[in-house]
Design an enzyme around this catalytic site. Structure first.
Site, PDB file in Angstrom:
ATOM      1  N   CYS A  71      35.436  25.659  27.737  1.00 32.21           N
ATOM      2  CA  CYS A  71      36.527  25.056  28.506  1.00 32.21           C
ATOM      3  C   CYS A  71      36.170  23.604  28.800  1.00 32.21           C
ATOM      4  O   CYS A  71      34.996  23.249  28.799  1.00 32.21           O
ATOM      5  CB  CYS A  71      36.697  25.787  29.838  1.00 32.21           C
ATOM      6  SG  CYS A  71      37.080  27.522  29.650  1.00 32.21           S
ATOM      7  N   ASP A 112      40.820  37.409  41.126  1.00 24.11           N
ATOM      8  CA  ASP A 112      40.196  38.602  40.564  1.00 24.11           C
ATOM      9  C   ASP A 112      38.803  38.829  41.145  1.00 24.11           C
ATOM     10  O   ASP A 112      38.231  37.948  41.773  1.00 24.11           O
ATOM     11  CB  ASP A 112      40.101  38.461  39.039  1.00 24.11           C
ATOM     12  CG  ASP A 112      41.466  38.500  38.382  1.00 24.11           C
ATOM     13  OD1 ASP A 112      42.221  39.444  38.660  1.00 24.11           O
ATOM     14  OD2 ASP A 112      41.787  37.570  37.613  1.00 24.11           O
ATOM     15  N   LYS A 145      48.629  43.815  34.646  1.00 25.25           N
ATOM     16  CA  LYS A 145      49.151  43.095  35.817  1.00 25.25           C
ATOM     17  C   LYS A 145      50.193  43.927  36.530  1.00 25.25           C
ATOM     18  O   LYS A 145      50.943  44.662  35.902  1.00 25.25           O
ATOM     19  CB  LYS A 145      49.795  41.788  35.366  1.00 25.25           C
ATOM     20  CG  LYS A 145      48.822  40.801  34.779  1.00 25.25           C
ATOM     21  CD  LYS A 145      49.568  39.550  34.307  1.00 25.25           C
ATOM     22  CE  LYS A 145      48.654  38.669  33.493  1.00 25.25           C
ATOM     23  NZ  LYS A 145      48.272  39.322  32.205  1.00 25.25           N
ATOM     24  N   CYS A 196      36.493  31.440  38.081  1.00 25.50           N
ATOM     25  CA  CYS A 196      37.026  31.947  36.810  1.00 25.50           C
ATOM     26  C   CYS A 196      36.837  33.448  36.657  1.00 25.50           C
ATOM     27  O   CYS A 196      35.746  33.976  36.862  1.00 25.50           O
ATOM     28  CB  CYS A 196      36.341  31.229  35.655  1.00 25.50           C
ATOM     29  SG  CYS A 196      36.818  31.914  34.053  1.00 25.50           S
ATOM     30  N   CYS A 235      35.831  26.433  36.092  1.00 24.56           N
ATOM     31  CA  CYS A 235      36.368  26.708  37.421  1.00 24.56           C
ATOM     32  C   CYS A 235      35.436  27.710  38.095  1.00 24.56           C
ATOM     33  O   CYS A 235      35.061  28.713  37.485  1.00 24.56           O
ATOM     34  CB  CYS A 235      37.776  27.280  37.304  1.00 24.56           C
ATOM     35  SG  CYS A 235      38.798  26.316  36.158  1.00 24.56           S
ATOM     36  N   ARG A 276      52.377  42.037  22.519  1.00 30.60           N
ATOM     37  CA  ARG A 276      51.683  40.744  22.554  1.00 30.60           C
ATOM     38  C   ARG A 276      50.172  40.942  22.588  1.00 30.60           C
ATOM     39  O   ARG A 276      49.683  41.915  23.158  1.00 30.60           O
ATOM     40  CB  ARG A 276      52.134  39.915  23.761  1.00 30.60           C
ATOM     41  CG  ARG A 276      52.051  40.630  25.104  1.00 30.60           C
ATOM     42  CD  ARG A 276      53.161  40.097  26.015  1.00 30.60           C
ATOM     43  NE  ARG A 276      52.998  40.458  27.423  1.00 30.60           N
ATOM     44  CZ  ARG A 276      53.426  41.592  27.957  1.00 30.60           C
ATOM     45  NH1 ARG A 276      53.977  42.528  27.188  1.00 30.60           N
ATOM     46  NH2 ARG A 276      53.286  41.814  29.240  1.00 30.60           N
ATOM     47  N   ARG A 293      36.893  34.976  33.865  1.00 30.68           N
ATOM     48  CA  ARG A 293      36.126  35.262  32.650  1.00 30.68           C
ATOM     49  C   ARG A 293      34.790  34.537  32.679  1.00 30.68           C
ATOM     50  O   ARG A 293      34.211  34.232  31.651  1.00 30.68           O
ATOM     51  CB  ARG A 293      36.908  34.833  31.400  1.00 30.68           C
ATOM     52  CG  ARG A 293      38.170  35.618  31.171  1.00 30.68           C
ATOM     53  CD  ARG A 293      38.473  35.773  29.681  1.00 30.68           C
ATOM     54  NE  ARG A 293      39.655  36.601  29.509  1.00 30.68           N
ATOM     55  CZ  ARG A 293      40.895  36.114  29.327  1.00 30.68           C
ATOM     56  NH1 ARG A 293      41.086  34.811  29.276  1.00 30.68           N
ATOM     57  NH2 ARG A 293      41.905  36.940  29.193  1.00 30.68           N
ATOM     58  N   ARG A 325      46.522  44.779  24.936  1.00 32.49           N
ATOM     59  CA  ARG A 325      46.736  45.703  26.046  1.00 32.49           C
ATOM     60  C   ARG A 325      48.197  46.132  26.120  1.00 32.49           C
ATOM     61  O   ARG A 325      48.508  47.269  26.418  1.00 32.49           O
ATOM     62  CB  ARG A 325      46.321  45.029  27.359  1.00 32.49           C
ATOM     63  CG  ARG A 325      46.497  45.926  28.582  1.00 32.49           C
ATOM     64  CD  ARG A 325      46.100  45.211  29.863  1.00 32.49           C
ATOM     65  NE  ARG A 325      44.673  45.064  30.019  1.00 32.49           N
ATOM     66  CZ  ARG A 325      44.034  43.914  30.240  1.00 32.49           C
ATOM     67  NH1 ARG A 325      44.706  42.796  30.307  1.00 32.49           N
ATOM     68  NH2 ARG A 325      42.735  43.878  30.384  1.00 32.49           N
ATOM     69  N   TYR A 326      49.100  45.187  25.859  1.00 31.92           N
ATOM     70  CA  TYR A 326      50.538  45.460  25.891  1.00 31.92           C
ATOM     71  C   TYR A 326      51.036  45.515  24.454  1.00 31.92           C
ATOM     72  O   TYR A 326      50.579  44.744  23.618  1.00 31.92           O
ATOM     73  CB  TYR A 326      51.268  44.344  26.640  1.00 31.92           C
ATOM     74  CG  TYR A 326      50.762  44.117  28.044  1.00 31.92           C
ATOM     75  CD1 TYR A 326      51.062  45.026  29.054  1.00 31.92           C
ATOM     76  CD2 TYR A 326      49.972  43.019  28.357  1.00 31.92           C
ATOM     77  CE1 TYR A 326      50.587  44.819  30.345  1.00 31.92           C
ATOM     78  CE2 TYR A 326      49.503  42.812  29.648  1.00 31.92           C
ATOM     79  CZ  TYR A 326      49.821  43.713  30.636  1.00 31.92           C
ATOM     80  OH  TYR A 326      49.362  43.520  31.900  1.00 31.92           O
TER      81      TYR A 326
END
Ligand SMILES: *Cc1c(COP(=O)(O)O)cnc(C)c1O
Ligand code: SF4
Length: 349
Positions: A104, A274, A318, A111, A108, A95, A113, A91-92
């Site tokens: 995982c 999110d 972000k 989450c 969570c 990076r 995702r 996206r950037y």
């Protein structure tokens, strides 16, 4: 020592005393949609007498997850729109994310995702897929940093992790490898000598962004795991999700940030929650978040201040959610200090 075991089903959670009979039916319904897992390190931290326990709230399935609001979406931060090849999100310019694994150590409940991680998710990339992803990195000379995320990259075996690290060693324009992980907190014993050796196998500068949300997560064992990482030359930063009923309190958040700094972990991001499906009970308003962040400014060291960010829904990336600095019609700004005092600031340049 009790066996180190991860609880993965509503029945196991009930047997461990973490759910009652009524909750188990609801948990099954939740489990049909979203993966469930809690490590023994986290299960042991839960205060079963506290119905509002902030650790339980993060990991135990709850019937409120079955409510999806209209604004919520399966891919809340728009990873898919920026994925040129399986496993890479670019996206950037400088990076990329490398999502080598979609499982995982814990799942969570908030989450972002959650539609992609878990046993029913996209799985772990094969060696060929990893090679193709790394080829993409090799061909894109503007990529200065590779960010291993997922899933949690530290669930990879030391052997597979060191393979990836060694392959990255051959890419001269990649200077930084960053891993986002919850492992040092939720499974501190996994941070062993083999894992440390695997992390160092690239010879590059390594950062680990530790995901933790409540000061109680920073147990003596978690602190020891972080010490091993930092002593091994891994730079550490933190990431925390601002969550209703977990850490939406300036004193709790301050304790967490101080615990990070005491353990040589520089607070990095505080994420506004999110729009992941079934997570509305975790969200607070932006204004509430700004108030919490503003009250930490001044009350604790500047070293302890995280940057409060919002991932703009739809894949726009972000943005820092500024606490003060709202520009007025006459061009001046209204800024507020840590005591709540309001001041006018006028540009002079
Ligand atoms: C968050 C994110 C990053 C990392 O952003 P930093 O501000 O460098 O921490 C990189 N790529 C994607 C796609 C992201 O969502
Ligand atoms: S560890 Fe990260 S990716 Fe995995 S469930 Fe938790 S928030 Fe999601």
């Amino acid at each position: 020592m009790p066996a180190q075991r991860t609880l993965r089903t509503p029945e196991e959670l009930t047997a461990a005393g973490l759910l009652d009979q009524r909750e188990v039916t609801e948990a099954r319904a939740v489990g049909d949609h979203y993966a469930i897992a809690i490590t023994s390190a986290m299960a042991d931290l839960i205060d079963q007498r506290d119905p509002e326990d902030p650790i339980a709230r993060q990991f135990l399935p709850n019937k409120r997850e079955l409510i999806t609001t209209q604004a919520e979406r399966a891919d809340p931060i728009g990873d898919a729109a920026h994925s040129p090849i399986k496993g890479i999100v670019h996206r950037y310019p400088d990076r990329v994310l490398l999502k080598a694994v979609h499982v995982c150590p814990v799942y969570c409940r908030f989450c972002f995702r959650r539609e992609m991680v878990g046993p029913q998710g996209d799985g772990t990339l094969s060696t060929e897929e990893i090679d193709a992803a790394l080829n993409y990195v090799r061909q894109h000379k503007e990529v200065w940093e590779v960010i291993l995320t997922g899933g949690d990259p530290l669930v990879l075996s030391a052997r597979r992790l060191s393979e990836i690290m060694r392959k990255l060693a051959d890419v001269p324009h990649v200077k930084i490898i960053r891993l986002h992980s919850r492992v040092p907190v939720v499974d501190p014993a996994a941070v062993d000598d083999e894992l440390l050796a695997a992390l160092k196998a690239s010879g590059k500068t390594i950062y680990l962004a530790l995901h933790a949300n409540h000061p109680r997560e920073m147990t003596p064992a978690a602190r020891a795991a972080c010490t091993r990482l930092v002593d091994a030359g891994v730079g550490m930063v933190s990431q925390t999700v601002l969550l209703r009923g977990v850490n939406d309190d300036p004193l709790i958040l301050a304790d967490l940030m101080k615990a990070f700094v005491e353990n040589r972990i520089k607070p990095y991001y505080l994420h506004h929650p999110d729009l992941a499906p079934g997570t509305s009970h975790f969200r607070i308003t932006l204004a509430e978040g700004q108030r919490i962040v503003a009250s930490m400014r001044g009350s604790i060291s500047g070293l302890c201040q995280p940057t409060y960010v919002l991932d703009i829904p739809g894949g726009h990336g972000k943005t820092v959610i500024a606490e003060g600095a709202q520009q007025q019609e006459d061009g001046s700004y209204i800024v507020s200090d840590f005591r709540g005092g309001v001041h006018r600031y006028v540009d002079d340049c």
